[in-house]
Motif scaffolding. Structure first.
Motif, PDB file in Angstrom:
ATOM      1  N   THR A  10      -2.844  -2.525   7.860  1.00 24.09           N
ATOM      2  CA  THR A  10      -1.185  -2.910   8.242  1.00 24.09           C
ATOM      3  C   THR A  10      -0.909  -4.315   7.651  1.00 24.09           C
ATOM      4  OG1 THR A  10      -1.299  -1.898  10.211  1.00 24.09           O
ATOM      5  CG2 THR A  10       0.415  -3.639   9.852  1.00 24.09           C
ATOM      6  N   THR A  11      -1.960  -5.298   7.627  1.00 23.15           N
ATOM      7  CA  THR A  11      -1.545  -6.645   6.936  1.00 23.15           C
ATOM      8  C   THR A  11      -1.497  -6.459   5.527  1.00 23.15           C
ATOM      9  OG1 THR A  11      -2.876  -7.519   8.494  1.00 23.15           O
ATOM     10  CG2 THR A  11      -2.575  -8.733   6.478  1.00 23.15           C
ATOM     11  N   ALA A  13      -0.709  -3.634   3.914  1.00 25.29           N
ATOM     12  CA  ALA A  13       0.610  -2.941   3.425  1.00 25.29           C
ATOM     13  C   ALA A  13       2.018  -3.814   3.489  1.00 25.29           C
ATOM     14  CB  ALA A  13       0.887  -1.657   4.526  1.00 25.29           C
ATOM     15  N   PHE A  14       1.922  -4.775   4.444  1.00 27.52           N
ATOM     16  CA  PHE A  14       3.128  -5.556   4.660  1.00 27.52           C
ATOM     17  C   PHE A  14       3.095  -6.784   3.580  1.00 27.52           C
ATOM     18  CE2 PHE A  14       3.775  -3.589   8.523  1.00 27.52           C
ATOM     19  CZ  PHE A  14       5.410  -3.786   8.729  1.00 27.52           C
ATOM     20  N   PHE A  17       4.286  -4.833   0.519  1.00 20.85           N
ATOM     21  CA  PHE A  17       5.615  -4.805   0.602  1.00 20.85           C
ATOM     22  C   PHE A  17       6.454  -6.251   0.254  1.00 20.85           C
ATOM     23  CE2 PHE A  17       9.654  -5.282   2.837  1.00 20.85           C
ATOM     24  CZ  PHE A  17      10.407  -4.355   2.311  1.00 20.85           C
ATOM     25  N   THR A  46      -3.242  -0.755  -0.986  1.00 19.19           N
ATOM     26  CA  THR A  46      -2.532  -0.231   0.183  1.00 19.19           C
ATOM     27  C   THR A  46      -2.909   1.218   0.334  1.00 19.19           C
ATOM     28  OG1 THR A  46      -0.985  -2.044   0.443  1.00 19.19           O
ATOM     29  CG2 THR A  46      -0.497   0.022   1.495  1.00 19.19           C
ATOM     30  N   CYS A 109       5.299   1.094   5.961  1.00 22.24           N
ATOM     31  CA  CYS A 109       5.766  -0.126   6.805  1.00 22.24           C
ATOM     32  C   CYS A 109       6.999   0.070   7.381  1.00 22.24           C
ATOM     33  CB  CYS A 109       6.232  -1.361   5.700  1.00 22.24           C
ATOM     34  SG  CYS A 109       4.726  -1.879   4.947  1.00 22.24           S
ATOM     35  N   LYS A 110       7.763   1.421   6.982  1.00 24.96           N
ATOM     36  CA  LYS A 110       8.971   1.846   7.924  1.00 24.96           C
ATOM     37  C   LYS A 110       9.982   0.602   7.725  1.00 24.96           C
ATOM     38  CE  LYS A 110       6.497   4.907  10.809  1.00 24.96           C
ATOM     39  NZ  LYS A 110       5.361   5.039  10.007  1.00 24.96           N
ATOM     40  N   ILE A 111      10.187   0.459   6.434  1.00 24.80           N
ATOM     41  CA  ILE A 111      11.559  -0.558   6.205  1.00 24.80           C
ATOM     42  C   ILE A 111      12.725   0.036   6.717  1.00 24.80           C
ATOM     43  CG2 ILE A 111      12.473  -1.940   4.620  1.00 24.80           C
ATOM     44  CD1 ILE A 111       9.488  -2.652   5.449  1.00 24.80           C
TER      45      ILE A 111
END
Length: 390
Positions: A10-11, A13-14, A17, A46, A109-111
């Motif tokens: 998660t880290t 990935a963000f 992004f 990622t 990340c579901k932005i």
């Protein structure tokens, strides 16, 4: 251990992004190379981490939908690369790869759509204010933000167009910052005296007519009023008259002016296309066409490598193969963006400014901003559900 791995995925990935969202740095000095390689590295990491957990399949399936309209042009670029070699065509492949990587990471990340709206508005606002401040402090030169002003303001023009449409279709808080960003973009274009940028603003008129129909009169009037003010300021600066004088001199037989050179180069490119219509001449074709004996009608001082027009550039570079595959992609993108006014504005803007310079072709910085923001808009969710507008 599993919990720790999830946090790491998660880290990363963000973080990836976050770098994707810094697309504005592509216009600043050497920022494009830093942006490109950092995004390549973090996005690849990622995707590799998420492949282990088998949770990437739905994202990749949605990415296929994103890429479908781009496939004709991609095929055309790959064929031309096989024929002429990778030099000159790799920037297009890089932009498409950055688009795909951005889409995948943003999907992981579901932005949200509002996040993307804020990113576009704040990026454009920061660039525009920086340009205005630089010109006010140091005067007008051929460079802003350590780069050619035509390139920088080309990117600002397409982002400003997107901001204007965002201000029409979204809620009040985002609407305010988006409209402010649009106005600051116009101010930067006018202060930098980049007339090409105003073509993007004119291109908003058909976009407004498409999305608002019979209710478009007020919005079109506002656009025309803003454009009229910008043109008047350019008139006061003498920049507008310079273009009209160039056309007048061209009619009198003097082509050695900004617009005169463009018109001569376009003529050379067109006749070069007629000479080699199927596959063109390869990347940066003007010198090759000139060497083949197709010359301007009158002497010009032209040391550039592209014809300052996207259409003539692809005609000379890839002939009918390049033109047809590109136009099919444009048509598919237009159809896809009919349900997404912001992407429609991006498409019309980059095509409009390409009428007097090369922004889709031969300008990797602006093309990357276009493809990355396209991916972010495609992946972002709407109030009606996730990924409805891919």
């Amino acid at each position: 251990m599993s919990f720790s791995c999830t946090i790491n995925r998660t880290t990363i990935a963000f973080l990836a992004f976050s770098f994707c969202s810094l697309f504005g740095v592509c216009l600043i000095g050497e920022g494009y190379s830093v942006y490109k390689y950092t995004v390549f590295l973090l996005c690849t990491l990622t995707i590799t981490l998420h492949l282990r957990s088998f949770d990437l399949k739905p994202t990749l399936q949605r990415a296929q939908v994103l890429f479908f309209p781009w496939l004709p042009w991609l095929v055309g670029v790959l064929l031309l690369t096989i024929i002429y070699g990778p030099k000159g065509f790799s920037p297009y492949l890089n932009s498409l790869l950055l688009m795909g990587l951005t889409y995948v990471v943003a999907d992981i990340c579901k932005i949200s759509r509002n996040t993307v709206y804020y990113l576009i508005a704040i990026t454009n606002l920061a660039l525009s204010v920086a340009i205005c401040v630089q010109i006010q402090l140091y005067g007008l030169t051929n460079e802003v933000l350590f780069n050619n002003k035509n390139i920088v303001l080309g990117g600002v023009a397409i982002l400003s167009s997107a901001c204007f449409v965002v201000s029409l279709v979204t809620q009040q808080r985002i609407r305010a910052i988006s409209f402010l960003s649009f106005i600051s973009g116009i101010a930067a274009i006018v202060l930098a005296e980049v007339r090409t940028g105003l073509l993007a603003i004119f291109s908003l008129i058909p976009v407004v007519l498409i999305i608002k129909g019979k209710q478009s009169f007020k919005t079109v009037f506002i656009l025309l009023a803003i454009t009229a003010i910008a043109l008047f300021i350019l008139y006061l600066s003498g920049r507008l008259q310079q273009g009209l004088t160039d056309i007048e001199k061209f009619q009198q037989g003097n082509s050695n002016t900004s617009w005169g050179i463009r018109l001569e180069v376009w003529r050379v490119m067109f006749y070069g296309f007629l000479e080699s219509p199927w596959l063109g001449w390869g990347p940066r074709p003007y010198k090759l066409i000139e060497a083949a004996g197709i010359l301007p009608l009158s002497p010009i001082s032209f040391s550039g490598h592209h014809p300052h027009n996207d259409l003539f550039n692809i005609l000379g570079t890839g002939g009918l193969l390049g033109l047809v595959t590109w136009l099919i992609t444009i048509l598919l993108l237009f159809i896809k963006s009919l349900k997404d006014p912001v992407r429609l504005a991006l498409l019309f803007a980059i095509l409009a400014i390409g009428l007097s310079d090369c922004y889709w072709f031969d300008c990797r910085r602006v093309l990357t901003i276009f493809t990355v923001t396209w991916a972010l808009l495609a992946v972002s969710s709407l109030s009606t559900g996730k990924n409805k507008n891919v």
